[in-house]
Scaffold this motif. Structure first.
Motif, PDB file in Angstrom:
ATOM      1  N   ALA A 292       4.652  16.508  -7.458  1.00  0.00           N
ATOM      2  CA  ALA A 292       4.516  15.961  -6.111  1.00  0.00           C
ATOM      3  C   ALA A 292       5.688  15.027  -5.867  1.00  0.00           C
ATOM      4  O   ALA A 292       6.263  14.471  -6.810  1.00  0.00           O
ATOM      5  N   PRO A 293       6.069  14.821  -4.596  1.00  0.00           N
ATOM      6  CA  PRO A 293       7.175  13.903  -4.310  1.00  0.00           C
ATOM      7  C   PRO A 293       6.787  12.454  -4.574  1.00  0.00           C
ATOM      8  O   PRO A 293       5.697  12.014  -4.195  1.00  0.00           O
ATOM      9  N   GLY A 294       7.663  11.729  -5.238  1.00  0.00           N
ATOM     10  CA  GLY A 294       7.448  10.309  -5.449  1.00  0.00           C
ATOM     11  C   GLY A 294       7.706   9.531  -4.174  1.00  0.00           C
ATOM     12  O   GLY A 294       8.391  10.007  -3.268  1.00  0.00           O
ATOM     13  N   GLY A 295       7.159   8.334  -4.088  1.00  0.00           N
ATOM     14  CA  GLY A 295       7.352   7.486  -2.920  1.00  0.00           C
ATOM     15  C   GLY A 295       8.069   6.207  -3.280  1.00  0.00           C
ATOM     16  O   GLY A 295       8.409   5.965  -4.435  1.00  0.00           O
ATOM     17  N   ARG A 296       8.274   5.381  -2.300  1.00  0.00           N
ATOM     18  CA  ARG A 296       8.990   4.118  -2.528  1.00  0.00           C
ATOM     19  C   ARG A 296       8.172   3.182  -3.406  1.00  0.00           C
ATOM     20  O   ARG A 296       8.706   2.480  -4.256  1.00  0.00           O
ATOM     21  N   GLU A 297       6.854   3.168  -3.198  1.00  0.00           N
ATOM     22  CA  GLU A 297       5.957   2.335  -3.983  1.00  0.00           C
ATOM     23  C   GLU A 297       4.983   3.218  -4.751  1.00  0.00           C
ATOM     24  O   GLU A 297       4.798   4.392  -4.434  1.00  0.00           O
ATOM     25  N   ARG A 298       4.345   2.623  -5.752  1.00  0.00           N
ATOM     26  CA  ARG A 298       3.361   3.369  -6.546  1.00  0.00           C
ATOM     27  C   ARG A 298       2.288   4.001  -5.663  1.00  0.00           C
ATOM     28  O   ARG A 298       1.921   5.165  -5.841  1.00  0.00           O
ATOM     29  N   ALA A 299       1.774   3.216  -4.705  1.00  0.00           N
ATOM     30  CA  ALA A 299       0.715   3.732  -3.839  1.00  0.00           C
ATOM     31  C   ALA A 299       1.162   4.970  -3.076  1.00  0.00           C
ATOM     32  O   ALA A 299       0.368   5.894  -2.858  1.00  0.00           O
ATOM     33  N   ASP A 300       2.431   5.008  -2.666  1.00  0.00           N
ATOM     34  CA  ASP A 300       2.959   6.183  -1.965  1.00  0.00           C
ATOM     35  C   ASP A 300       2.972   7.405  -2.879  1.00  0.00           C
ATOM     36  O   ASP A 300       2.620   8.513  -2.466  1.00  0.00           O
ATOM     37  N   SER A 301       3.386   7.192  -4.135  1.00  0.00           N
ATOM     38  CA  SER A 301       3.435   8.293  -5.100  1.00  0.00           C
ATOM     39  C   SER A 301       2.039   8.827  -5.389  1.00  0.00           C
ATOM     40  O   SER A 301       1.829  10.042  -5.480  1.00  0.00           O
ATOM     41  N   VAL A 302       1.075   7.931  -5.539  1.00  0.00           N
ATOM     42  CA  VAL A 302      -0.296   8.366  -5.811  1.00  0.00           C
ATOM     43  C   VAL A 302      -0.860   9.107  -4.604  1.00  0.00           C
ATOM     44  O   VAL A 302      -1.504  10.159  -4.745  1.00  0.00           O
ATOM     45  N   PHE A 303      -0.613   8.590  -3.408  1.00  0.00           N
ATOM     46  CA  PHE A 303      -1.105   9.259  -2.201  1.00  0.00           C
ATOM     47  C   PHE A 303      -0.535  10.667  -2.098  1.00  0.00           C
ATOM     48  O   PHE A 303      -1.261  11.629  -1.781  1.00  0.00           O
ATOM     49  N   ASN A 304       0.756  10.827  -2.363  1.00  0.00           N
ATOM     50  CA  ASN A 304       1.382  12.150  -2.305  1.00  0.00           C
ATOM     51  C   ASN A 304       0.758  13.098  -3.331  1.00  0.00           C
ATOM     52  O   ASN A 304       0.562  14.288  -3.068  1.00  0.00           O
ATOM     53  N   ALA A 305       0.442  12.561  -4.505  1.00  0.00           N
ATOM     54  CA  ALA A 305      -0.188  13.380  -5.539  1.00  0.00           C
ATOM     55  C   ALA A 305      -1.584  13.829  -5.099  1.00  0.00           C
ATOM     56  O   ALA A 305      -1.987  14.973  -5.348  1.00  0.00           O
ATOM     57  N   LEU A 306      -2.320  12.956  -4.443  1.00  0.00           N
ATOM     58  CA  LEU A 306      -3.657  13.320  -3.960  1.00  0.00           C
ATOM     59  C   LEU A 306      -3.572  14.390  -2.882  1.00  0.00           C
ATOM     60  O   LEU A 306      -4.414  15.302  -2.825  1.00  0.00           O
ATOM     61  N   GLN A 307      -2.560  14.292  -2.040  1.00  0.00           N
ATOM     62  CA  GLN A 307      -2.347  15.336  -1.034  1.00  0.00           C
ATOM     63  C   GLN A 307      -2.075  16.675  -1.718  1.00  0.00           C
ATOM     64  O   GLN A 307      -2.575  17.724  -1.294  1.00  0.00           O
ATOM     65  N   THR A 308      -1.277  16.650  -2.768  1.00  0.00           N
ATOM     66  CA  THR A 308      -0.977  17.865  -3.522  1.00  0.00           C
ATOM     67  C   THR A 308      -2.237  18.438  -4.160  1.00  0.00           C
ATOM     68  O   THR A 308      -2.440  19.662  -4.185  1.00  0.00           O
ATOM     69  N   LEU A 309      -3.102  17.567  -4.686  1.00  0.00           N
ATOM     70  CA  LEU A 309      -4.357  18.043  -5.262  1.00  0.00           C
ATOM     71  C   LEU A 309      -5.190  18.788  -4.225  1.00  0.00           C
ATOM     72  O   LEU A 309      -5.804  19.823  -4.530  1.00  0.00           O
ATOM     73  N   GLY A 310      -5.208  18.287  -2.996  1.00  0.00           N
ATOM     74  CA  GLY A 310      -5.926  18.975  -1.939  1.00  0.00           C
ATOM     75  C   GLY A 310      -5.370  20.359  -1.693  1.00  0.00           C
ATOM     76  O   GLY A 310      -6.106  21.328  -1.489  1.00  0.00           O
ATOM     77  N   GLU A 311      -4.042  20.464  -1.737  1.00  0.00           N
ATOM     78  CA  GLU A 311      -3.385  21.767  -1.546  1.00  0.00           C
ATOM     79  C   GLU A 311      -3.683  22.717  -2.701  1.00  0.00           C
ATOM     80  O   GLU A 311      -3.658  23.942  -2.527  1.00  0.00           O
ATOM     81  N   LEU A 312      -3.964  22.163  -3.873  1.00  0.00           N
ATOM     82  CA  LEU A 312      -4.275  22.983  -5.042  1.00  0.00           C
ATOM     83  C   LEU A 312      -5.739  23.421  -5.066  1.00  0.00           C
ATOM     84  O   LEU A 312      -6.145  24.166  -5.961  1.00  0.00           O
ATOM     85  N   GLY A 313      -6.519  22.964  -4.098  1.00  0.00           N
ATOM     86  CA  GLY A 313      -7.912  23.364  -4.026  1.00  0.00           C
ATOM     87  C   GLY A 313      -8.891  22.380  -4.616  1.00  0.00           C
ATOM     88  O   GLY A 313     -10.080  22.710  -4.765  1.00  0.00           O
ATOM     89  N   ALA A 314      -8.442  21.184  -4.957  1.00  0.00           N
ATOM     90  CA  ALA A 314      -9.366  20.174  -5.483  1.00  0.00           C
ATOM     91  C   ALA A 314     -10.376  19.793  -4.406  1.00  0.00           C
ATOM     92  O   ALA A 314     -10.055  19.735  -3.215  1.00  0.00           O
ATOM     93  N   GLU A 315     -11.606  19.531  -4.839  1.00  0.00           N
ATOM     94  CA  GLU A 315     -12.672  19.155  -3.919  1.00  0.00           C
ATOM     95  C   GLU A 315     -12.626  17.655  -3.622  1.00  0.00           C
ATOM     96  O   GLU A 315     -12.183  16.865  -4.470  1.00  0.00           O
ATOM     97  N   PRO A 316     -13.084  17.234  -2.448  1.00  0.00           N
ATOM     98  CA  PRO A 316     -13.075  15.809  -2.102  1.00  0.00           C
ATOM     99  C   PRO A 316     -13.821  14.930  -3.094  1.00  0.00           C
ATOM    100  O   PRO A 316     -13.479  13.764  -3.265  1.00  0.00           O
ATOM    101  N   THR A 317     -14.834  15.486  -3.767  1.00  0.00           N
ATOM    102  CA  THR A 317     -15.631  14.700  -4.708  1.00  0.00           C
ATOM    103  C   THR A 317     -15.134  14.804  -6.144  1.00  0.00           C
ATOM    104  O   THR A 317     -15.729  14.185  -7.043  1.00  0.00           O
ATOM    105  N   ASP A 318     -14.072  15.558  -6.372  1.00  0.00           N
ATOM    106  CA  ASP A 318     -13.541  15.672  -7.735  1.00  0.00           C
ATOM    107  C   ASP A 318     -13.077  14.311  -8.243  1.00  0.00           C
ATOM    108  O   ASP A 318     -12.533  13.495  -7.480  1.00  0.00           O
ATOM    109  N   TRP A 319     -13.276  14.087  -9.530  1.00  0.00           N
ATOM    110  CA  TRP A 319     -12.774  12.863 -10.153  1.00  0.00           C
ATOM    111  C   TRP A 319     -11.274  12.972 -10.391  1.00  0.00           C
ATOM    112  O   TRP A 319     -10.772  14.011 -10.839  1.00  0.00           O
TER     113      TRP A 319
END
Length: 235
Positions: free
Chosen positions: A80-107
């Protein structure tokens, strides 16, 4: 511990930082430790876990080191693309998880790229303890030393009650959609988010503290890397 009783999970590794305090020729996650990069050791903490669904690593767009790692071709690892801050990088990774088919309730377990000494016992304890928790939580260690609050002149203004102070570690474990929403809302409000727990706290939730081992060290300075190298050499 019965592995089937542990919940399946995704791992997110924000790895777009430069680690300037290491004073090295490359980001600290790519420094060598016991024959591998720190990042490879960190990934190994998760890749052999039977309940892992996949990993997303957030990386800088111009990162020249990642493609050189053998694990970059592991089909379980997604970029996933990194962001300027850690929170940005984590948010981008979560968006990628959604694209991979992860469910909203997945840990989702978010773990520092430069924290390669995570014990399997701590990981399993986190998963087991939070499996049915309504919020989630994080590994942490109770404060052991006397803590001082400083004033603007660098003098002690107060001794802090250490009995209620914990040092936050990772992984930090939350459901995908509540964490994504908390990060998005906090960023829209301009709130300062230093870790995933602080985003959930900002959303009005109270993550659970799970006591972990003190040697789950985050490599921040050269002496941290030296300490780990010496410790691992004694295994």
């Amino acid at each position: 511990m019965n592995i089937p009783d542990l919940p399946p999970f995704w791992a997110v590794i924000p790895a777009a930082g430069v680690g300037s305090r290491m004073r090295a020729d490359r980001p600290k996650q790519y420094l060598s430790l016991a024959g591998k990069s720190i990042l490879e050791h960190t990934l190994d903490c998760f890749l052999d876990h039977p309940r892992l669904k996949g990993v997303v690593v957030s990386l800088a767009a111009d990162d020249p080191y990642w493609p050189e790692l053998a694990c970059a071709r592991d089909p379980r690892i997604h970029r996933a693309p990194g962001g300027r801050e850690r929170a940005d990088s984590v948010f981008n990774a979560l968006q990628t998880l959604g694209e991979l088919g992860a469910e909203p309730t997945d840990w989702v377990l978010v773990h520092d790229a430069a924290r390669p000494n995570l014990a399997r016992s701590d990981l399993d304890n986190l998963l087991m303890t939070l499996a049915h928790d309504p919020v989630g939580g994080l590994l942490a260690v109770p404060a052991r030393d006397t803590l001082k609050r400083a004033d603007a002149d660098g003098r002690v203004s107060q001794t802090v009650d250490r009995s209620v102070i914990w040092q936050a570690y990772t992984p930090q474990m939350f459901h995908l959609e509540p964490l994504r929403r908390a990060l998005a809302d906090a960023q829209d409000a301009g709130a300062t988010i230093t870790d995933e727990s602080s985003a959930m706290e900002w959303a009005g939730l109270s993550p659970r503290l799970i006591e972990g081992r003190g040697d789950n060290l985050k490599v921040t300075r050269p002496e941290d890397l030296q300490w780990l190298a010496q410790r691992w050499a004694q295994r």
